[in-house]
Design an enzyme around this catalytic site. Sequence first.
Site, short mmCIF file in Angstrom:
data_model
loop_
_atom_site.label_atom_id
_atom_site.label_comp_id
_atom_site.label_asym_id
_atom_site.label_seq_id
_atom_site.Cartn_x
_atom_site.Cartn_y
_atom_site.Cartn_z
N SER A 1 50.35 69.39 42.39
CA SER A 1 50.24 68.27 41.45
C SER A 1 49.35 68.63 40.27
O SER A 1 49.61 68.21 39.14
CB SER A 1 49.71 67.02 42.17
OG SER A 1 48.33 67.13 42.49
N PRO B 1 50.20 70.29 48.34
CA PRO B 1 50.71 69.28 47.40
C PRO B 1 49.68 68.93 46.32
O PRO B 1 50.04 68.69 45.17
CB PRO B 1 51.01 68.08 48.30
CG PRO B 1 51.33 68.69 49.62
CD PRO B 1 50.39 69.86 49.75
N TYR B 2 48.39 68.93 46.69
CA TYR B 2 47.36 68.69 45.69
C TYR B 2 47.39 69.74 44.60
O TYR B 2 47.42 69.44 43.41
CB TYR B 2 45.97 68.67 46.36
CG TYR B 2 44.84 68.78 45.36
CD1 TYR B 2 44.48 67.70 44.56
CD2 TYR B 2 44.13 69.98 45.20
CE1 TYR B 2 43.46 67.80 43.64
CE2 TYR B 2 43.10 70.08 44.28
CZ TYR B 2 42.77 68.99 43.50
OH TYR B 2 41.77 69.09 42.58
N ALA B 3 47.39 71.02 45.00
CA ALA B 3 47.41 72.10 44.02
C ALA B 3 48.67 72.05 43.17
O ALA B 3 48.62 72.28 41.95
CB ALA B 3 47.30 73.45 44.73
#
Length: 310
Positions: A149, A145-147
């Site tokens: 975002s 999810p970080y990547a």
Amino acid sequence: MPVVRAVVTGAAGFIGSHLVQALVAGGHDVLAVDAVERAGSREAALANRAELAQAGIAVTEIDLATDDLSRLAGADVVLHLAGRPGVRSSFGPGAADAHRDNVIATERLLAACRGARFVLASSSSVYGSAERPCAEGDRIDPLSPYAASKALAEQLAQANGAAVILRYFSVYGPRQRPDMAFHRFIEAALDGSPAPLYGDGRQSRSFTYVGDVVAATIRAAQVPLPAGTVLNIGNPHTVGVRDALDRIGTLLGTRPPTVAKDAAPGDVTRTWAGTDRAAALLGWTARTSLDEGLAHQISWHRARRKVAHG
């Protein structure tokens, strides 16, 4: 650098605090912005803010996702380093935080600062795991999810029309956050408490010294570049995590103790920076060797511990 006013977001962060100091030392008018309560490490952000204050640099508290951003309008350049860091922490409930602080905040900042040159700090994590040096035109493959975002933030910046996007690779050095690998490994060697080692330790990274990253970021604000330019900012030489542990052990005289942990979700096998475009367009290459950069970081850890222990 012909900048009348520069806005730096994430100014109390690991990289942002170094960037603010470098810009101020260069004689530039800097509005340093951060939201300590949204930081990846509140303790580290407060320590960085205190260090900036000692240098006469005030940090303005602004939450980019919710606060009025009108005071940021009129900047010549916006260097957007604020965001929610962390691959592992972005799974589950952390996904909403990553979207809030990386996507919504970027969208609002772009709208508030229309007309300014905009430099967005993105991440090598958008590529996924690399089998060869990543080129900026390669297909992206965000695995967390970080990547994801960060990839969405890039899309917003591209649509803005005046942005330059910098994909940072595995940054380390003084003020590195406590959750980051080298910070954990160095502290483990200094106090003897094992640090977690995720996976088999055979992962490799383009470890990039923070001073080199700051230099590239300032160059990106200086050099005329086509709108939407994407640049990899990283060391083109990959080093294995176990090799890095050995290097830390050599520099400290004792290898950091570790405790094995399962591979973390979203953790890629390799990051590998292809930097030909940064060299051609910015005249920039990473200059700090891993041993030299680790020595600087170790010195910072020792100084920090000396202050803490009186």
